[in-house]
Design a protein around this motif. Structure first.
Motif, PDB file in Angstrom:
ATOM      1  N   TYR A   1      -2.645  53.582  49.192  1.00  0.00           N
ATOM      2  CA  TYR A   1      -2.700  53.573  50.651  1.00  0.00           C
ATOM      3  C   TYR A   1      -1.293  53.439  51.228  1.00  0.00           C
ATOM      4  CZ  TYR A   1      -3.892  52.067  55.384  1.00  0.00           C
ATOM      5  OH  TYR A   1      -3.979  51.952  56.745  1.00  0.00           O
TER       6      TYR A   1
ATOM      7  N   PHE B   1       4.734  59.244  50.454  1.00  0.00           N
ATOM      8  CA  PHE B   1       5.106  59.537  49.075  1.00  0.00           C
ATOM      9  C   PHE B   1       3.915  60.240  48.434  1.00  0.00           C
ATOM     10  CE2 PHE B   1       8.021  56.081  49.983  1.00  0.00           C
ATOM     11  CZ  PHE B   1       9.160  56.429  49.276  1.00  0.00           C
TER      12      PHE B   1
ATOM     13  N   LEU C   1       8.218  57.293  38.704  1.00  0.00           N
ATOM     14  CA  LEU C   1       7.309  56.145  38.662  1.00  0.00           C
ATOM     15  C   LEU C   1       6.107  56.470  37.773  1.00  0.00           C
ATOM     16  CD1 LEU C   1       6.673  53.318  39.734  1.00  0.00           C
ATOM     17  CD2 LEU C   1       5.508  54.371  41.656  1.00  0.00           C
TER      18      LEU C   1
ATOM     19  N   ARG D   1      11.758  66.121  51.390  1.00  0.00           N
ATOM     20  CA  ARG D   1      12.664  65.153  50.781  1.00  0.00           C
ATOM     21  C   ARG D   1      12.446  65.116  49.278  1.00  0.00           C
ATOM     22  NH1 ARG D   1      12.012  61.323  55.206  1.00  0.00           N
ATOM     23  NH2 ARG D   1      13.316  62.187  56.846  1.00  0.00           N
TER      24      ARG D   1
ATOM     25  N   ILE E   1      -9.819  54.410  52.994  1.00  0.00           N
ATOM     26  CA  ILE E   1      -9.188  53.489  53.955  1.00  0.00           C
ATOM     27  C   ILE E   1      -8.627  54.268  55.144  1.00  0.00           C
ATOM     28  CG2 ILE E   1      -7.342  51.809  54.320  1.00  0.00           C
ATOM     29  CD1 ILE E   1      -7.552  51.059  51.402  1.00  0.00           C
TER      30      ILE E   1
ATOM     31  N   GLY F   1      -5.441  51.207  44.499  1.00  0.00           N
ATOM     32  CA  GLY F   1      -5.854  51.701  45.809  1.00  0.00           C
ATOM     33  C   GLY F   1      -4.920  51.206  46.901  1.00  0.00           C
ATOM     34  N   LEU F   2      -4.552  49.929  46.829  1.00  0.00           N
ATOM     35  CA  LEU F   2      -3.608  49.380  47.815  1.00  0.00           C
ATOM     36  C   LEU F   2      -2.282  50.134  47.730  1.00  0.00           C
ATOM     37  CD1 LEU F   2      -2.778  47.249  49.890  1.00  0.00           C
ATOM     38  CD2 LEU F   2      -2.091  45.772  48.000  1.00  0.00           C
TER      39      LEU F   2
ATOM     40  N   PHE G   1      10.896  63.146  43.365  1.00  0.00           N
ATOM     41  CA  PHE G   1      11.430  62.711  42.069  1.00  0.00           C
ATOM     42  C   PHE G   1      11.076  61.257  41.785  1.00  0.00           C
ATOM     43  CE2 PHE G   1      14.621  66.235  42.458  1.00  0.00           C
ATOM     44  CZ  PHE G   1      14.162  66.907  41.350  1.00  0.00           C
ATOM     45  N   ALA G   2      11.163  60.429  42.835  1.00  0.00           N
ATOM     46  CA  ALA G   2      10.858  59.011  42.640  1.00  0.00           C
ATOM     47  C   ALA G   2       9.408  58.844  42.178  1.00  0.00           C
ATOM     48  CB  ALA G   2      11.098  58.244  43.939  1.00  0.00           C
ATOM     49  N   MET G   3       8.490  59.623  42.785  1.00  0.00           N
ATOM     50  CA  MET G   3       7.083  59.505  42.393  1.00  0.00           C
ATOM     51  C   MET G   3       6.864  59.977  40.959  1.00  0.00           C
ATOM     52  SD  MET G   3       5.159  58.039  44.486  1.00  0.00           S
ATOM     53  CE  MET G   3       6.565  56.959  44.655  1.00  0.00           C
TER      54      MET G   3
ATOM     55  N   ALA H   1      14.019  63.730  46.957  1.00  0.00           N
ATOM     56  CA  ALA H   1      14.227  62.424  46.316  1.00  0.00           C
ATOM     57  C   ALA H   1      12.908  61.662  46.221  1.00  0.00           C
ATOM     58  CB  ALA H   1      15.254  61.611  47.096  1.00  0.00           C
ATOM     59  N   LYS H   2      12.072  61.782  47.259  1.00  0.00           N
ATOM     60  CA  LYS H   2      10.795  61.062  47.236  1.00  0.00           C
ATOM     61  C   LYS H   2       9.878  61.631  46.158  1.00  0.00           C
ATOM     62  CE  LYS H   2       9.308  59.429  51.398  1.00  0.00           C
ATOM     63  NZ  LYS H   2       8.984  59.419  52.839  1.00  0.00           N
TER      64      LYS H   2
ATOM     65  N   ILE I   1       0.906  56.122  53.526  1.00  0.00           N
ATOM     66  CA  ILE I   1       1.515  55.773  54.814  1.00  0.00           C
ATOM     67  C   ILE I   1       2.990  56.132  54.825  1.00  0.00           C
ATOM     68  CG2 ILE I   1       2.281  53.803  56.194  1.00  0.00           C
ATOM     69  CD1 ILE I   1      -0.381  52.509  55.572  1.00  0.00           C
ATOM     70  N   ALA I   2       3.669  55.827  53.710  1.00  0.00           N
ATOM     71  CA  ALA I   2       5.106  56.081  53.643  1.00  0.00           C
ATOM     72  C   ALA I   2       5.405  57.517  53.236  1.00  0.00           C
ATOM     73  CB  ALA I   2       5.762  55.104  52.668  1.00  0.00           C
TER      74      ALA I   2
END
Lengths: 496, 148
Positions: free
Chosen positions: A425, A432, A175, A165, A220, A421-422, A170-172, A167-168, A429-430
């Motif tokens: 994590y 990215f 960001l 994907r 984690i 870190g949060l 590019f989004a990272m 798009a993911k 999970i998602a």
């Protein structure tokens, strides 16, 4: 300085006992973290960054580079023995390395990985030596627009190649670029997104970002991972030497993998993970009996392992001669140089020959050390892998916090690690990619500066990106990369 | 199988973040012009791009199903709490005190039961940390808690 003079000079520099010790320390530590699943070269280099304040920049870079390519060796060990890739680069090695271990050929698999890594590194060094002078000469022809276009190509390549994907990705990257804006704007002195926090005036601490995104998130994810807890050892290590048939099978994958890795390593924005994946798919495609792959084919270990090691070496070419990191680890090393007040770029070969040639020579010596070291060390790695994660991770956390704290002596940075870190994590999970975020973060200020400069020179005319041949080339490549998935999807639809 | 929540939430969160950053930058920082970009230009551009990308990720995910992700809130909470505690206690409790407490808190979610190994581990890591960072690297930090 000609290439030969430089190389001789470099060898003279590295064989000083003090430098040799740091090179040795780096490769041993790198192997160690490579074997430990979860703590990759990224986390290890972040941890070591603060320590390098106390030594000379040359020794620091040689040590950190040693960690980087040492981790490639170590990553293969964990991939083969445990099917847990110690580093992302060695993920492919699990595909055939682990089945080999299950068939009682762990020793042969490890030997193949070590030998392939060595061959890959040596070919990578050769390419780097031949390329360096040329690249740094070419780089002086680069203007602001060319730099900006090249870095954008690097980001686009990194976020589109090998991801399901885009798009993911590019989004990272976006960001990361946005996070890179935090702090004082170099051009105007304005404070952006600092919200009155004096700790944010210099922006987010790179070490805190890397540690939070990679170290904390990995810890984690692995605390209750059953694979990590039950490290069984049923490993046949008695026979290390491959048979004549194995040898015959591994030579051409090694050479092909090295060529592939050298090429992709030298391109900014791609890097060693991609090379190892590409090498594996290439070997399987040209194999006479592709069905053997995934069941313990020695080619599936030899190709990727030589590819990721040669890419790891040639990745230093754009980093040092253009100042453009090819992957997030290179970005971290670039950060380390800047901390020491050294600006990598076209002038570095002339201004700091001891840095460049010393580093190149250290690759050769470091890889030789690794080869000699690793065969007897296999027993120790196996023992270390038996330490339950229960006991390991609390210590990792404390070391990580202290590593961040030691950069600026601010508790704020440790708190930032918890917050990042949060986020790291949740990103994992998602699904990215935090690596792309870091790449965007490091390149952000450079891209912004060069874009602004380019538009200043052209008086606001965007045509500057098409009039300059270098920039135009990068722009065309970028557009092609962006259109490629669209075209592929369209063709697939036309077929069905 | 369920709806692809990670992409929906992730995409929306990124879109909100992007919109927020773009609006904030547009309100408070000078945009300048293409010829002479101000400090606001780049953030506004990036914020808008992130907003669009977030929507591109979230909207198609609404119609898609995916495996539910494995989340462990308790583990995450303990690990993050350990880091925060370390940050807050370092100057008060010194290196030794902060390390011991942090290891104890961090070890809470570990699958192995019992308290004895946790205490032994805390002591062991504390000794190691003091030796490496205070004795070895000569980090300027108080080792022991301040009693006053």
């Amino acid at each position: 300085m000609t290439t030969w003079e430089g190389l001789l000079f470099g060898i003279g520099f590295v064989t000083q006992p003090e430098v040799l010790i740091y090179c040795f320390l780096g490769v041993v530590l790198g192997t160690f973290v490579g074997v430990l699943p979860g703590i990759g070269a990224m986390a290890a280099i972040s941890l070591l960054l603060p320590i390098t304040y106390y030594i000379t920049p040359e020794a620091a870079l040689i040590m950190l580079a040693g960690v980087y390519y040492g981790a490639q060796y170590g990553g293969a060990v964990a991939s083969i023995l445990l099917r847990l890739p110690g580093t992302p680069q060695s993920a492919v090695t699990t595909l055939d390395g682990y089945p080999m271990a299950q068939n009682g050929r762990a020793g042969v698999a490890l030997f193949t990985a070590m030998a392939s890594s060595f061959v890959g590194s040596m070919i990578g060094i050769l390419v780097l030596v031949l390329l360096a002078n040329w690249l740094s000469r070419a780089a002086t022809a680069f203007g602001a627009a060319d730099y900006a276009a090249m870095m954008i190509l690097g980001l686009v390549a990194a976020s589109t190649i090998g991801t399901a994907r885009p798009a993911k990705g590019f989004a990272m990257v976006t960001l990361g670029l946005l996070l890179g804006c935090i702090g004082t704007d170099v051009n105007s002195g304005a404070q952006r997104f600092t919200f009155g926090q004096t700790e944010l005036l210099d922006g987010i601490n790179l070490v805190a970002l890397a540690m939070g995104l990679f170290g904390v998130a990995e810890v984690i994810a692995n605390v209750r991972n059953p694979d990590r807890q039950s490290v069984a050892a049923r490993i046949g290590l008695r026979r290390l030497m491959p048979s004549r048939d194995d040898l015959r099978r591994m030579i051409s994958p090694m050479l092909r993998g090295s060529a592939l890795g050298s090429f992709f390593g030298a391109l900014p924005g791609t890097g060693s993970t991609l090379s190892s994946f590409l090498s594996y798919s290439m070997e399987r495609r040209i194999a006479r009996r592709p069905e053997r792959f995934g069941k313990g084919a020695v080619e599936g270990v030899a190709g990727p392992e030589s590819a990721n090691n040669s890419a790891a070496i040639t990745a230093f070419a754009p980093t040092l001669t253009l100042g453009i990191p090819g992957d997030p680890i290179m970005a971290l090393l670039l950060g380390a140089l800047v901390i020491h007040g050294i600006q990598p770029g076209p002038m570095m070969l002339e201004a700091r020959p001891e840095m460049f040639w010393g580093l190149v020579a250290s690759f050769g010596i470091g890889n030789l050390l690794l080869l000699v070291l690793n065969l007897p060390l296999i027993g120790i790695w196996v023992a270390m892998l038996r330490i339950p994660f229960n006991y390991l991770y609390p210590a990792i956390l404390v070391f990580l916090c202290l590593g961040v704290y030691s950069v600026r002596g601010l508790s704020f940075d440790i708190m930032a690690v918890a917050g990042i870190g949060l986020a790291g994590y949740l990103l994992a999970i998602a699904k990215f990619s935090p690596a792309l975020l870091l790449l965007g973060f490091v390149l952000g200020p450079l891209i912004e500066t060069n874009l602004r400069r380019a538009f200043l020179i052209s008086r606001g005319d965007p045509m500057i990106f098409l009039e300059r041949p270098i920039a135009a080339g990068f722009v065309i490549a970028t557009v092609a990369l962006l259109l490629l998935p669209v075209w592929k999807a369209w063709r697939r639809r036309a077929h069905s | 199988m369920q709806r692809d929540w990670p992409d929906i939430f992730g995409g929306l969160l990124l879109a909100i973040l992007g919109a927020g950053a773009a609006l904030w930058a547009a309100m408070y920082y000078d945009m300048g012009s293409l010829r002479r970009m101000g400090p606001g230009f780049f953030p506004v551009l990036l914020g808008a791009a992130l907003f669009l990308l977030g929507l591109v990720i979230a909207l198609p995910a609404l119609a898609r199903s995916a495996e539910p992700p494995k989340i462990e809130p308790a583990t995450a909470l303990a690990v993050l709490a350990a880091i925060v505690i370390f940050a807050l206690s370092l100057s008060r409790l010194g290196l030794a005190g902060a390390t011991a407490i942090t290891v104890l808190v961090a070890s809470l979610p570990a699958p192995r039961k019992g308290w004895v190994w946790r205490i032994v581990l805390a002591l062991g890591v504390t000794v190691l940390t003091v030796l490496v960072f205070s004795v070895g690297l000569r980090m300027t930090l108080p080792v022991w808690p301040r009693l006053s």
